[in-house]
Write a protein that holds these residues in place. Sequence first.
Motif, PDB file in Angstrom:
ATOM      1  N   UNK A  76     -24.464  69.117   6.588  1.00 37.15           N
ATOM      2  CA  UNK A  76     -23.886  69.958   7.627  1.00 37.15           C
ATOM      3  C   UNK A  76     -23.868  71.424   7.202  1.00 37.15           C
ATOM      4  N   UNK A  80     -25.505  74.337   9.381  1.00 40.12           N
ATOM      5  CA  UNK A  80     -24.685  75.450   9.877  1.00 40.12           C
ATOM      6  C   UNK A  80     -25.407  76.794   9.687  1.00 40.12           C
ATOM      7  N   UNK A 143     -28.869  64.575   9.736  1.00 35.02           N
ATOM      8  CA  UNK A 143     -28.440  65.013   8.406  1.00 35.02           C
ATOM      9  C   UNK A 143     -27.766  63.840   7.696  1.00 35.02           C
ATOM     10  N   UNK A 145     -24.631  62.149   5.396  1.00 37.33           N
ATOM     11  CA  UNK A 145     -23.177  62.211   5.197  1.00 37.33           C
ATOM     12  C   UNK A 145     -22.942  61.727   3.766  1.00 37.33           C
ATOM     13  N   UNK A 152     -25.724  61.011  10.689  1.00 35.82           N
ATOM     14  CA  UNK A 152     -25.364  61.873  11.810  1.00 35.82           C
ATOM     15  C   UNK A 152     -26.640  62.513  12.344  1.00 35.82           C
TER      16      UNK A 152
ATOM     17  N   UNK B 115     -23.799  61.615  18.196  1.00 34.54           N
ATOM     18  CA  UNK B 115     -24.406  61.910  16.896  1.00 34.54           C
ATOM     19  C   UNK B 115     -24.249  60.803  15.858  1.00 34.54           C
ATOM     20  N   UNK B 117     -24.862  57.832  13.852  1.00 28.47           N
ATOM     21  CA  UNK B 117     -26.034  56.964  13.720  1.00 28.47           C
ATOM     22  C   UNK B 117     -27.014  57.192  14.869  1.00 28.47           C
TER      23      UNK B 117
END
Lengths: 359, 359
Positions: A76, A80, A143, A145, A152, B115, B117
Amino acid sequence: MQCLNVDLADRSYPIYIGAGLMAQAELFARHIGGRQVCIVTDDTVAPLYLESLQQVLSDYKVTSVILPTGEAYKTWATLQQIFDALLAARHDRRTTLIALGGGVIGDMTGFAAASYQRGVDFIQVPTTLLSQVDSSVGGKTGINHPAGKNMIGAFYQPKAVLIDTDSLNTLPEREVSAGLAEIIKYGLIRDEAFLGWLEQNMAGLRQLDAGLVTQAILRSCAIKAEVVAEDEREGGVRAILNLGHTFGHAIEAHQGYGSWLHGEAVGAGMVMALDLSARLGWISAQGRARGEAVIAAAGLPTLAPVGMRASDFERLMAVDKKVLDGQLRLVLLRQIGAAEVTADYDVEALRACLQESEQ
Amino acid sequence: MQCLNVDLADRSYPIYIGAGLMAQAELFARHIGGRQVCIVTDDTVAPLYLESLQQVLSDYKVTSVILPTGEAYKTWATLQQIFDALLAARHDRRTTLIALGGGVIGDMTGFAAASYQRGVDFIQVPTTLLSQVDSSVGGKTGINHPAGKNMIGAFYQPKAVLIDTDSLNTLPEREVSAGLAEIIKYGLIRDEAFLGWLEQNMAGLRQLDAGLVTQAILRSCAIKAEVVAEDEREGGVRAILNLGHTFGHAIEAHQGYGSWLHGEAVGAGMVMALDLSARLGWISAQGRARGEAVIAAAGLPTLAPVGMRASDFERLMAVDKKVLDGQLRLVLLRQIGAAEVTADYDVEALRACLQESEQ
């Protein structure tokens, strides 16, 4: 130049494949709707191609974002940086993002495009062989996690994919082999004749003969596009694209991401899938040997990493629990050129296959 | 119970409206595909409804996430709490998220569902009048970025919306008025007869008469659903849903978000849009007065905040620059019940309208 259409109704898009495509302003212009463009790339690719691409796109208001290189930055916080750059340069909903780089850049730029102002256009310019034959088709973006890879993201299709085969000339040999792993995969799961063609042309492919590479990418993308068109959101058949990946992910997790390339882990993993398919009597010993030989000829590993034991695989794949629950579904080969996803195999055959791969 | 279908081809979904719906397990069961459910709510709504909803859903494996209340928390950091909870409880791709709360909870839960999965199911249970008639229809989800509201998100439709009118009984009076602002908006932009019905029944609506409230929500959602079905991704006509919002956003920005409720700012903003429409000769002075009267009857402000000057609006709306560029498009009324988006108005008429709203 070759062109392939990925057929997904109103989300259909073309894949262009050929030498020198990155210099063709007209190809980009066909797929850029507004006046603004944002090129997203990383600090490995930027020194090679960013400046020339900015010049090709000089008719537009161009912003660029250079991200740190590698899977570790598929987060993330890095994403960003793309949003920050878009907002700082006042990109509106008619902007077009261009992903210039490998799979990580493609995944992040695609997710940024899916999410910025609830969705803007994007174009993929994959610069590694792996991303050209894999992540440029299928619309998977996202992306990582801390608790899991690609957790995500979004299914979001590009407006076009431009595969400039010249970009492979700067690619390290190991990464060429890693890309060939996925190319071989398409032959194994779906096209025995293509596998035969790869066997005949492997030396030329490794030397990056432009005509051969174009053909190999075209057929790979076509097979992936066929499978994705049948199952865009991965409800069923799309899972066959994961041949060798369950074993490969265990290897990557054991070694630490980045030490073995993804394609290398998939190479060894496909040999394990071939071996298990042979143990179950689905393919012959000759079929198994043929698959292993082409993987080796591509310069890929055919055994698990030194020191990685069958018990390591069992732990990382949670074999006991998942096999008993019927949850460890593997992609196996009914024959060379025909894959199937199944949980219907003997756990002892799987154990024997894991031991066979030990060094 | 009333039911309205939002018609979006394979993304169509029903909106159920009535008293006591949150207790009807069967209604939820129709739209939950797997065995896992995650209820996302905030620390204002959780004490009121979370425990009872968990019991209604006791046939499922239920996780819940309680977020801090308010627009200030509509951020990536808060969204991350949802992902963390889903991963910690091992929710897979067949899970269903339930948004229990107002618009902020709906927007964030929807984006989390879009978002997680790469997309899981979600159900909206909006508990404020504003979210029931606004954010539960249209599929807009997202979070704020420091540089702008709703800059990151997705168009993503729920599987169903359950509007339990009993949840309004715990709503502060100011928030009822704020919801009525959006309800009045639907009459002004699209349905003069509905506006007449609102004029006749405003007292009963403010007292939350269940039958009247159900009718008002049903008609509001139907109008929004019609507009959204014509223009799902806001290319054109959907913009009429922003009547009063350009002025309202300037008020919110001037006051600081949260000091005036969104619906209150829209109330005053709609009076300004009525006034400008009258100055341009599009509606009559009687039409303008009629609109202002119903807004006042709903308990909403009809003038700009004390101390906010025309010059503040001009600055916050970038009037000079945007009007000259033809970029300040406003939603104005051709007649009561018919809105139009236009940049074709005289800047002096706009200035006069802004001054008229000063206190």
